[in-house]
Design a protein around this motif. Structure first.
Motif, PDB file in Angstrom:
ATOM      1  N   THR A 362       0.825  -1.217   0.000  1.00  0.00           N
ATOM      2  CA  THR A 362       0.000   0.000   0.000  1.00  0.00           C
ATOM      3  C   THR A 362       0.853   1.260   0.000  1.00  0.00           C
ATOM      4  O   THR A 362       0.330   2.365   0.139  1.00  0.00           O
ATOM      5  CB  THR A 362      -0.930   0.012   1.228  1.00  0.00           C
ATOM      6  OG1 THR A 362      -0.145  -0.087   2.424  1.00  0.00           O
ATOM      7  CG2 THR A 362      -1.906  -1.158   1.177  1.00  0.00           C
ATOM      8  N   GLY A 363       2.182   1.099  -0.125  1.00  0.00           N
ATOM      9  CA  GLY A 363       3.071   2.240  -0.124  1.00  0.00           C
ATOM     10  C   GLY A 363       3.644   2.504   1.254  1.00  0.00           C
ATOM     11  O   GLY A 363       3.028   2.170   2.282  1.00  0.00           O
ATOM     12  N   GLN A 368       0.581   5.639  -1.540  1.00  0.00           N
ATOM     13  CA  GLN A 368       0.557   4.651  -2.604  1.00  0.00           C
ATOM     14  C   GLN A 368       1.758   4.736  -3.549  1.00  0.00           C
ATOM     15  O   GLN A 368       2.320   3.724  -3.954  1.00  0.00           O
ATOM     16  CB  GLN A 368      -0.740   4.794  -3.405  1.00  0.00           C
ATOM     17  CG  GLN A 368      -0.872   3.762  -4.524  1.00  0.00           C
ATOM     18  CD  GLN A 368      -2.174   3.922  -5.296  1.00  0.00           C
ATOM     19  OE1 GLN A 368      -2.956   4.818  -5.006  1.00  0.00           O
ATOM     20  NE2 GLN A 368      -2.388   3.059  -6.278  1.00  0.00           N
ATOM     21  N   HIS A 369       2.171   5.938  -3.913  1.00  0.00           N
ATOM     22  CA  HIS A 369       3.251   6.090  -4.893  1.00  0.00           C
ATOM     23  C   HIS A 369       4.647   6.078  -4.251  1.00  0.00           C
ATOM     24  O   HIS A 369       5.644   6.097  -4.958  1.00  0.00           O
ATOM     25  CB  HIS A 369       3.058   7.387  -5.688  1.00  0.00           C
ATOM     26  CG  HIS A 369       1.801   7.389  -6.504  1.00  0.00           C
ATOM     27  ND1 HIS A 369       1.640   6.585  -7.611  1.00  0.00           N
ATOM     28  CD2 HIS A 369       0.646   8.072  -6.367  1.00  0.00           C
ATOM     29  CE1 HIS A 369       0.448   6.784  -8.134  1.00  0.00           C
ATOM     30  NE2 HIS A 369      -0.182   7.672  -7.391  1.00  0.00           N
ATOM     31  N   PHE A 370       4.703   6.064  -2.936  1.00  0.00           N
ATOM     32  CA  PHE A 370       5.976   5.965  -2.213  1.00  0.00           C
ATOM     33  C   PHE A 370       6.265   4.481  -2.046  1.00  0.00           C
ATOM     34  O   PHE A 370       5.920   3.868  -1.050  1.00  0.00           O
ATOM     35  CB  PHE A 370       5.833   6.686  -0.876  1.00  0.00           C
ATOM     36  CG  PHE A 370       7.093   6.804  -0.062  1.00  0.00           C
ATOM     37  CD1 PHE A 370       8.315   6.308  -0.512  1.00  0.00           C
ATOM     38  CD2 PHE A 370       7.064   7.432   1.172  1.00  0.00           C
ATOM     39  CE1 PHE A 370       9.458   6.414   0.237  1.00  0.00           C
ATOM     40  CE2 PHE A 370       8.213   7.553   1.938  1.00  0.00           C
ATOM     41  CZ  PHE A 370       9.400   7.038   1.469  1.00  0.00           C
ATOM     42  N   SER A 371       6.909   3.864  -3.047  1.00  0.00           N
ATOM     43  CA  SER A 371       6.921   2.406  -3.158  1.00  0.00           C
ATOM     44  C   SER A 371       8.026   1.716  -2.364  1.00  0.00           C
ATOM     45  O   SER A 371       7.927   0.528  -2.081  1.00  0.00           O
ATOM     46  CB  SER A 371       7.030   1.996  -4.623  1.00  0.00           C
ATOM     47  OG  SER A 371       8.248   2.465  -5.186  1.00  0.00           O
ATOM     48  N   PHE A 397       9.841   6.319  -5.796  1.00  0.00           N
ATOM     49  CA  PHE A 397       8.452   6.730  -6.054  1.00  0.00           C
ATOM     50  C   PHE A 397       8.055   6.207  -7.423  1.00  0.00           C
ATOM     51  O   PHE A 397       8.784   6.365  -8.403  1.00  0.00           O
ATOM     52  CB  PHE A 397       8.339   8.259  -6.012  1.00  0.00           C
ATOM     53  CG  PHE A 397       8.798   8.871  -4.717  1.00  0.00           C
ATOM     54  CD1 PHE A 397       7.923   9.058  -3.677  1.00  0.00           C
ATOM     55  CD2 PHE A 397      10.131   9.223  -4.550  1.00  0.00           C
ATOM     56  CE1 PHE A 397       8.355   9.611  -2.467  1.00  0.00           C
ATOM     57  CE2 PHE A 397      10.563   9.765  -3.356  1.00  0.00           C
ATOM     58  CZ  PHE A 397       9.684   9.964  -2.316  1.00  0.00           C
TER      59      PHE A 397
END
Length: 398
Positions: A362-363, A368-371, A397
């Motif tokens: 879920t990041g 979410q985009h902070f992977s 990211f």
């Protein structure tokens, strides 16, 4: 000042991954430019030692360096369904150095004690996924007080028919200008003391060719063979490095204006289980200045949970001394070339530490985009009374 220091860049490098191919139900691949990923790597490096080349192989090597590198990737598919990737990178380092401050031995602190390096780069690559080929071109530059560098590179890679092997060839060049910052006592009378002095410059050029072959043997075992040839010409000394002769006289470091290097490497990864990977690396190096070296590295990533892993690592290194090296007050006027830079001496070193990597679905922190988040620490120790510590933070990211 140009820094000659240990770097853990290879260990703390950016971690790039391929984005999944985007296709709709008709098999059409989007030709719009899309964001793929961005990486930010920040590191803090600190070292100490007692063999500063600025003061002839003796004196403090205290140094700190703060580095930040940011890159961003975009991609698109062209009319021939080839994947084109565009990458831009910006790096900024700031360092303070006790040894560089001693270019002028008569002041307690000068402008030489600190510097900032700025190094942007860009690259463009075209991948034909059907043919298994990739072509990449890139350009870079690096700027600091006493050094200006411009670089270019080109790479071609071809996968085997079954896509389990890949051959690649790369050419690189760096065209540099070195500012001739001379120790103050060796400057012409009346030449001035400040860093606004008209030093003049000299050229230094580097040309490198690399060949590699990577093979997926099976699901558990992957390996790669690596070979490089590097040639340098021009002003290869560092002008502010002192050399003290046996008679007590002081001179500028003097090295040949040509050098060739030949590294050979082998990398192997073994997937012991779903939770353990063994990553190994070995490199042999030789050059025409008389240095031969061996590097052996092992890293063992351990998956604690499906989304958290730790990776202890260890690297051992040894090298012989250059035929141009001698310690403080050892060289004589009979030597054509001379240096007291302990990076060219005989020594061995150990580098060890660990990293922790987080890749929650879920990041990171629920974003979410902070992977991915990775934190690494390493301790480096030479056999010649020099040690260093580095801590690095990598954020991805997508």
């Amino acid at each position: 000042m140009k820094k000659i220091l240990f770097t853990a860049a290879a260990v703390f490098a950016l971690l790039h991954t391929q984005a999944q191919t985007i296709a709709d139900s008709t098999g059409y691949k989007s030709r719009k430019l899309k964001f793929e990923e961005a990486n930010l790597v920040s590191s803090y490096y600190q070292q100490d030692g007692n063999n500063a080349a600025v003061t002839g192989g003796i004196g403090s090597q205290k140094l700190t360096d703060i580095a930040n590198v940011f890159d961003v990737k975009f991609y698109r598919y062209d009319k021939k369904f080839r994947k084109q990737t565009f990458t831009g990178e910006i790096g900024i380092d700031h360092y303070t150095s006790a040894s560089s401050d001693r270019v002028d031995l008569k002041v307690n602190s000068s402008a030489s004690h600190a510097d900032t390096r700025f190094y942007p780069s860009v690259s463009w690559s075209v991948e034909n996924e059907n043919k298994g080929t990739t072509f990449t071109v890139g350009a870079s530059s690096s700027t600091e007080f006493d050094y200006q560098s411009f670089g270019a590179n080109v790479l071609f890679a071809k996968k085997t028919k079954n896509k389990n092997g890949e051959f690649s060839a790369k050419l690189q060049t760096y065209l540099d200008q070195v500012k001739l910052v001379t120790p103050i006592e060796l400057r012409p009378a009346g030449g001035g003391r400040g860093d606004d002095y008209n030093y003049g410059t000299a050229a230094r050029n580097t040309f490198a060719g690399s060949l590699s072959y990577a093979q997926i043997v099976n699901q558990k075992f992957h390996f790669a063979l690596l070979a490089d040839a590097v040639t340098q010409n021009g002003f290869l000394s560092l002008p502010f490095y002192r050399v003290y002769f046996k008679d007590g006289s002081v001179h500028q470091e003097k090295l040949p204006d040509a050098r060739t290097k030949f590294p050979l490497g082998f990398r192997a990864n073994y997937f012991l289980s779903d939770k353990f990977i063994i990553r190994t690396y070995y490199r042999y190096y030789t050059d025409n200045w008389g240095i031969q070296s061996n590097t052996a590295n092992i890293e063992v990533p351990i998956k604690i949970t499906p989304f958290i892993s730790v990776a202890p690592f260890y690297r051992y290194y040894n090298q012989t001394a250059s035929k141009y090296f001698a310690a403080y007050q050892t060289h004589t006027a009979a030597n054509q070339y001379y240096t007291s830079n302990y990076d060219l001496s005989k020594f061995s070193s150990n580098f060890y530490g660990a990293g922790i990597r987080l890749v929650p679905p879920t990041g990171v922190f629920g974003l979410q985009h902070f992977s991915m988040l990775e934190l690494r620490y390493g301790h480096y120790q030479k056999s010649i009374d020099m040690n260093a510590n580095i801590i690095s933070l990598n954020l991805k990211f997508k």
